[in-house]
Write a protein that holds these residues in place. Structure first.
Motif: not given
Length: 118
Positions: A43-46, A61-64, A72-73, A75-82
């Motif tokens: 789904v598109q985040p928008g 994050l919700a889309a992921e 954890a996955q 966070g890696i995809t979005l390049c942010v910490s847990i």
């Protein structure tokens, strides 16, 4: 997608950027995820921003999570910490009136079905 015998696996490769602070800028690296599920519609985040009043980061994050990623996955995809992921998840829970990831995904799932291409 990869096959091994009768089983089909989804293969996801996510580049790790040096900006994440996890890898050296001199040596490229990737995270490799192999799952026993087929890729789901994204789904598109928008759409999530508009429908649920989420910030851009929360919607991503919700889309992921809707795509079946773990915290954890995501966070890696979005390049942010847990810790950032958990903070954003709490904000998403507050805005959607949910308390658990399963309830959140259940609430958001019709959005995927509506926005998925035919």
């Amino acid at each position: 997608m990869i096959r091994h015998g009768e089983q089909t696996y989804a293969l996801t490769v996510s580049p790790l950027r040096a900006a994440c602070g996890m890898v050296s800028s001199r040596r490229p690296a990737v995270a490799l995820f192999v799952t026993d599920r087929k890729p789901t519609a994204r789904v598109q985040p928008g759409i999530l921003q508009t429908q649920f009043g989420l910030s851009r980061a929360e919607a991503r994050l919700a889309a992921e999570l809707l795509a079946g990623e773990t915290l954890a996955q995501a966070g890696i995809t979005l390049c942010v910490s847990i810790n950032t992921v958990r903070t954003q998840l709490r904000a998403i829970f507050a805005k959607t009136g949910t308390e658990r990831q399963a309830d959140l995904v259940r609430l958001l799932m019709p959005t995927v079905l509506i926005s998925a291409p035919d």
